[in-house]
Design a protein around this motif. Structure first.
Motif, PDB file in Angstrom:
ATOM      1  N   ARG A  67       0.812  -1.218   0.000  1.00 14.24           N
ATOM      2  CA  ARG A  67       0.000   0.000   0.000  1.00 14.24           C
ATOM      3  C   ARG A  67       0.844   1.267   0.000  1.00 14.24           C
ATOM      4  NH1 ARG A  67      -2.587   1.294   5.553  1.00 14.24           N
ATOM      5  NH2 ARG A  67      -0.434   2.035   5.798  1.00 14.24           N
ATOM      6  N   ASN A  68       1.778   1.370   0.932  1.00 13.84           N
ATOM      7  CA  ASN A  68       2.584   2.586   1.054  1.00 13.84           C
ATOM      8  C   ASN A  68       3.479   2.801  -0.157  1.00 13.84           C
ATOM      9  OD1 ASN A  68       1.405   2.938   3.533  1.00 13.84           O
ATOM     10  ND2 ASN A  68       3.151   2.191   4.700  1.00 13.84           N
ATOM     11  N   THR A  69       4.003   1.713  -0.708  1.00 12.16           N
ATOM     12  CA  THR A  69       4.849   1.836  -1.896  1.00 12.16           C
ATOM     13  C   THR A  69       4.055   2.368  -3.078  1.00 12.16           C
ATOM     14  OG1 THR A  69       6.224  -0.016  -1.145  1.00 12.16           O
ATOM     15  CG2 THR A  69       6.372   0.593  -3.470  1.00 12.16           C
ATOM     16  N   ILE A  70       2.838   1.854  -3.245  1.00 12.78           N
ATOM     17  CA  ILE A  70       1.985   2.324  -4.339  1.00 12.78           C
ATOM     18  C   ILE A  70       1.639   3.799  -4.156  1.00 12.78           C
ATOM     19  CG2 ILE A  70      -0.281   2.062  -5.413  1.00 12.78           C
ATOM     20  CD1 ILE A  70      -0.118  -0.916  -4.747  1.00 12.78           C
ATOM     21  N   MET A  71       1.347   4.196  -2.919  1.00 14.54           N
ATOM     22  CA  MET A  71       1.019   5.590  -2.650  1.00 14.54           C
ATOM     23  C   MET A  71       2.207   6.506  -2.946  1.00 14.54           C
ATOM     24  SD  MET A  71      -1.271   5.225   0.840  1.00 14.54           S
ATOM     25  CE  MET A  71      -1.334   6.988   1.080  1.00 14.54           C
ATOM     26  N   CYS A  72       3.414   6.062  -2.615  1.00 13.38           N
ATOM     27  CA  CYS A  72       4.613   6.863  -2.891  1.00 13.38           C
ATOM     28  C   CYS A  72       4.818   7.056  -4.386  1.00 13.38           C
ATOM     29  CB  CYS A  72       5.847   6.196  -2.277  1.00 13.38           C
ATOM     30  SG  CYS A  72       5.987   6.399  -0.501  1.00 13.38           S
ATOM     31  N   ILE A  73       4.626   5.979  -5.137  1.00 18.67           N
ATOM     32  CA  ILE A  73       4.774   6.078  -6.595  1.00 18.67           C
ATOM     33  C   ILE A  73       3.754   7.064  -7.163  1.00 18.67           C
ATOM     34  CG2 ILE A  73       4.572   4.794  -8.749  1.00 18.67           C
ATOM     35  CD1 ILE A  73       5.625   2.332  -7.268  1.00 18.67           C
ATOM     36  N   LEU A  74       2.521   7.010  -6.660  1.00 18.88           N
ATOM     37  CA  LEU A  74       1.480   7.933  -7.131  1.00 18.88           C
ATOM     38  C   LEU A  74       1.833   9.382  -6.813  1.00 18.88           C
ATOM     39  CD1 LEU A  74      -1.813   6.006  -6.223  1.00 18.88           C
ATOM     40  CD2 LEU A  74      -0.820   6.386  -8.488  1.00 18.88           C
ATOM     41  N   VAL A  75       2.397   9.621  -5.636  1.00 23.33           N
ATOM     42  CA  VAL A  75       2.788  10.985  -5.250  1.00 23.33           C
ATOM     43  C   VAL A  75       3.848  11.531  -6.201  1.00 23.33           C
ATOM     44  CG1 VAL A  75       4.002  12.346  -3.498  1.00 23.33           C
ATOM     45  CG2 VAL A  75       2.143  10.828  -2.824  1.00 23.33           C
ATOM     46  N   TRP A  76       4.856  10.728  -6.508  1.00 19.89           N
ATOM     47  CA  TRP A  76       5.912  11.184  -7.424  1.00 19.89           C
ATOM     48  C   TRP A  76       5.358  11.416  -8.829  1.00 19.89           C
ATOM     49  CZ3 TRP A  76      10.044  13.288  -5.698  1.00 19.89           C
ATOM     50  CH2 TRP A  76      10.669  12.846  -4.545  1.00 19.89           C
ATOM     51  N   ILE A  77       4.459  10.555  -9.273  1.00 20.49           N
ATOM     52  CA  ILE A  77       3.884  10.715 -10.619  1.00 20.49           C
ATOM     53  C   ILE A  77       3.034  11.977 -10.685  1.00 20.49           C
ATOM     54  CG2 ILE A  77       2.248   9.739 -12.269  1.00 20.49           C
ATOM     55  CD1 ILE A  77       3.197   6.970 -11.459  1.00 20.49           C
ATOM     56  N   ILE A  78       2.186  12.190  -9.687  1.00 16.12           N
ATOM     57  CA  ILE A  78       1.330  13.383  -9.667  1.00 16.12           C
ATOM     58  C   ILE A  78       2.183  14.648  -9.622  1.00 16.12           C
ATOM     59  CG2 ILE A  78      -0.346  14.666  -8.285  1.00 16.12           C
ATOM     60  CD1 ILE A  78      -1.504  11.960  -7.424  1.00 16.12           C
ATOM     61  N   SER A  79       3.213  14.644  -8.803  1.00 21.66           N
ATOM     62  CA  SER A  79       4.085  15.815  -8.680  1.00 21.66           C
ATOM     63  C   SER A  79       4.811  16.100  -9.985  1.00 21.66           C
ATOM     64  CB  SER A  79       5.101  15.602  -7.551  1.00 21.66           C
ATOM     65  OG  SER A  79       4.452  15.369  -6.315  1.00 21.66           O
ATOM     66  N   ALA A  80       5.284  15.056 -10.646  1.00 23.66           N
ATOM     67  CA  ALA A  80       6.001  15.247 -11.909  1.00 23.66           C
ATOM     68  C   ALA A  80       5.077  15.761 -13.001  1.00 23.66           C
ATOM     69  CB  ALA A  80       6.651  13.934 -12.334  1.00 23.66           C
ATOM     70  N   LEU A  81       3.884  15.206 -13.079  1.00 21.24           N
ATOM     71  CA  LEU A  81       2.938  15.656 -14.096  1.00 21.24           C
ATOM     72  C   LEU A  81       2.534  17.111 -13.865  1.00 21.24           C
ATOM     73  CD1 LEU A  81       0.594  12.524 -14.424  1.00 21.24           C
ATOM     74  CD2 LEU A  81       2.376  13.284 -16.013  1.00 21.24           C
ATOM     75  N   ALA A  82       2.336  17.481 -12.615  1.00 19.64           N
ATOM     76  CA  ALA A  82       1.974  18.866 -12.305  1.00 19.64           C
ATOM     77  C   ALA A  82       3.112  19.823 -12.621  1.00 19.64           C
ATOM     78  CB  ALA A  82       1.577  18.987 -10.834  1.00 19.64           C
ATOM     79  N   ALA A  83       4.349  19.373 -12.435  1.00 23.56           N
ATOM     80  CA  ALA A  83       5.501  20.236 -12.667  1.00 23.56           C
ATOM     81  C   ALA A  83       5.797  20.444 -14.141  1.00 23.56           C
ATOM     82  CB  ALA A  83       6.737  19.658 -11.974  1.00 23.56           C
ATOM     83  N   ILE A  84       5.316  19.554 -14.992  1.00 25.34           N
ATOM     84  CA  ILE A  84       5.563  19.687 -16.436  1.00 25.34           C
ATOM     85  C   ILE A  84       5.010  21.008 -16.964  1.00 25.34           C
ATOM     86  CG2 ILE A  84       4.956  18.730 -18.692  1.00 25.34           C
ATOM     87  CD1 ILE A  84       5.174  15.956 -17.495  1.00 25.34           C
ATOM     88  N   VAL A  85       3.872  21.418 -16.444  1.00 20.36           N
ATOM     89  CA  VAL A  85       3.275  22.683 -16.877  1.00 20.36           C
ATOM     90  C   VAL A  85       4.216  23.842 -16.578  1.00 20.36           C
ATOM     91  CG1 VAL A  85       1.306  24.229 -16.600  1.00 20.36           C
ATOM     92  CG2 VAL A  85       0.976  21.751 -16.482  1.00 20.36           C
ATOM     93  N   HIS A  86       4.813  23.832 -15.400  1.00 15.62           N
ATOM     94  CA  HIS A  86       5.745  24.889 -15.024  1.00 15.62           C
ATOM     95  C   HIS A  86       6.966  24.888 -15.939  1.00 15.62           C
ATOM     96  CE1 HIS A  86       3.765  25.708 -11.054  1.00 15.62           C
ATOM     97  NE2 HIS A  86       3.339  24.468 -11.257  1.00 15.62           N
ATOM     98  N   ALA A  87       7.526  23.702 -16.159  1.00  9.51           N
ATOM     99  CA  ALA A  87       8.719  23.617 -16.997  1.00  9.51           C
ATOM    100  C   ALA A  87       8.434  24.017 -18.442  1.00  9.51           C
ATOM    101  CB  ALA A  87       9.282  22.197 -16.953  1.00  9.51           C
ATOM    102  N   HIS A  88       7.213  23.786 -18.897  1.00  7.30           N
ATOM    103  CA  HIS A  88       6.870  24.124 -20.279  1.00  7.30           C
ATOM    104  C   HIS A  88       6.851  25.632 -20.513  1.00  7.30           C
ATOM    105  CE1 HIS A  88       4.939  23.912 -24.197  1.00  7.30           C
ATOM    106  NE2 HIS A  88       4.015  24.762 -23.767  1.00  7.30           N
ATOM    107  N   PHE A  89       6.308  26.361 -19.568  1.00  9.91           N
ATOM    108  CA  PHE A  89       6.138  27.803 -19.774  1.00  9.91           C
ATOM    109  C   PHE A  89       7.317  28.638 -19.280  1.00  9.91           C
ATOM    110  CE2 PHE A  89       1.647  26.490 -19.949  1.00  9.91           C
ATOM    111  CZ  PHE A  89       1.276  27.146 -21.115  1.00  9.91           C
ATOM    112  N   VAL A  90       8.172  28.100 -18.445  1.00 12.46           N
ATOM    113  CA  VAL A  90       9.292  28.888 -17.934  1.00 12.46           C
ATOM    114  C   VAL A  90      10.418  28.922 -18.964  1.00 12.46           C
ATOM    115  CG1 VAL A  90      10.599  27.041 -16.805  1.00 12.46           C
ATOM    116  CG2 VAL A  90      10.639  29.351 -15.853  1.00 12.46           C
ATOM    117  N   GLU A  91      11.076  30.064 -19.076  1.00 14.28           N
ATOM    118  CA  GLU A  91      12.188  30.203 -20.007  1.00 14.28           C
ATOM    119  C   GLU A  91      12.991  31.445 -19.636  1.00 14.28           C
ATOM    120  OE1 GLU A  91      10.058  32.727 -23.588  1.00 14.28           O
ATOM    121  OE2 GLU A  91      10.091  30.528 -23.713  1.00 14.28           O
TER     122      GLU A  91
END
Length: 366
Positions: free
Chosen positions: A148-172
């Motif tokens: 359970r905890n391992t799956i939750m950790c993987i989900l947290v990293w995936i959600i954080s990375a996907l959310a950060a893509i928007v920031h990386a796309h527009f920053v320059e």
């Protein structure tokens, strides 16, 4: 263009650099704010970086050395805070002058910064969720899975990375006033500017806080139905984590929301714009203290961690003597309980020697 980085007015918006409150109004002078930021932010980020490295590395060493204290969510939270801390030197240099690390580094540092910020807060909330599941939902088989905890950790990293893509796309990076700046550039996509602000508010504060608040209330209710001390410990943990998280992130969340209203042209005055700029600097600095507060709070509320940390700091002789004394105290207490139990039983046996009444058992030492 704006950026959700500590470097430019601690928010992510180009108004700070261009000194323009709103495009349809005359320029709003902010030279004194920039001077303050250039002097204060590098010092703040440097001190925060040093203290965070010491606190988080110390806790990480304890996790590595003592396997029984190694929990999935605290370890991942410490890793997130360390990664977040490693971006602070870049922002410190940037705040003192201009962005000197190049175009690719602008995107990379912003991506790492955003991923670690989101993941740190989500792991912080996940620890509360874990305590809730382990204590309140322990009788439901689905929530007792070892993975359970391992799956939750993987989900947290995936959600954080996907959310950060928007920031990386527009920053320059681009040049302004003969200086290179690293900030967001939305162009004619103004809706994304609002989205980025709401994403930071909801994913960085609202969702983690609601999870912590729900788990804290449920654990308090659960503890009130139990009389043993062990049932109250998770509730105290949860209450402490929830209060500290709220104090660190609520002011920043409010100011981000007000900035969003400013982007929607709800506020127009130059003086209000300047006050928002000052407020965002102060509240974000408070929020960034989480990289120091998180490990300290975890150590403070965890008795086993404090004992191990004290053992690391003390000499081997002092530590062995302390362990011996604590063991002696425990043995003496157990002996006292046992002796008291024997006396009570003997007295009861003398008064009731005629028979053993149903329902009466021998008291056990606890």
């Amino acid at each position: 263009m704006e950026v959700v980085t500590p470097s430019e007015d601690i928010t992510y918006y180009e108004d700070y650099y261009s000194a323009v409150g709103l495009e349809e109004f005359e320029p709003c002078k902010k030279a004194h704010i920039r001077e303050f930021s250039n002097a204060f932010l590098p010092v703040f980020y440097s001190i925060t970086c040093i203290l965070s490295v010491v606190a988080n590395l110390t806790l990480l060493i304890i996790f590595i050395k003592y396997k029984t204290l190694r929990k999935v969510f605290p370890v991942n939270m410490v890793i997130s805070d360390i990664v977040f801390t490693l971006t602070l030197p870049f922002w410190a240099v940037y705040a003192s002058g201009e962005w000197i690390f190049g175009y690719d580094s602008c995107k990379a540092v912003t991506l790492v910064y955003t991923v670690s910020l989101y993941s740190s807060n989500l792991f912080f909330a996940s620890m509360g969720l874990q305590r809730f599941l382990d204590n309140v939902m322990y009788n439901i088989k689905m929530f007792r899975s070892p993975k359970r905890n391992t799956i939750m950790c993987i989900l947290v990293w995936i959600i954080s990375a996907l959310a950060a893509i928007v920031h990386a796309h527009f920053v320059e990076t681009h040049e302004f006033d003969k200086q290179n700046i690293c900030t967001y550039h939305f162009g004619d996509k103004a809706a994304w500017k609002i989205y980025v602000r709401f994403q930071m508010n909801f994913l960085g504060f609202v969702i983690p806080f609601l999870v912590l608040l729900f788990c804290s209330i449920r654990l308090q209710c659960f503890a009130s139905e139990r009389t043993t001390l062990q049932r109250h410990v998770p509730a105290k943990f949860e209450a402490g984590f929830t209060i500290v998280f709220f104090l660190l992130w609520f002011p920043y969340g409010v100011v981000i929301f007000l900035h969003t209203l400013q982007d929607l042209h709800v506020f127009h005055a130059c003086t209000i714009n300047i006050h928002f700029d000052v407020a965002i600097q102060v509240t974000e600095c408070i929020a960034f203290l989480h990289v120091i507060v998180n490990p300290l709070l975890y150590v403070f509320l965890n008795k086993k961690i404090r004992r191990r940390l004290k053992g690391i700091c003390s000499t081997p002789r002092e530590y062995l003597l302390e362990e011996s004394n604590s063991s002696s105290v425990a043995l003496s207490q157990n002996g006292a309980f046992e002796l008291s139990s024997v006396h009570r039983f003997q007295a009861r046996d003398r008064n009731n020697s005629w028979a053993e009444r149903p329902g009466i058992i021998i008291p056990e030492a606890t």
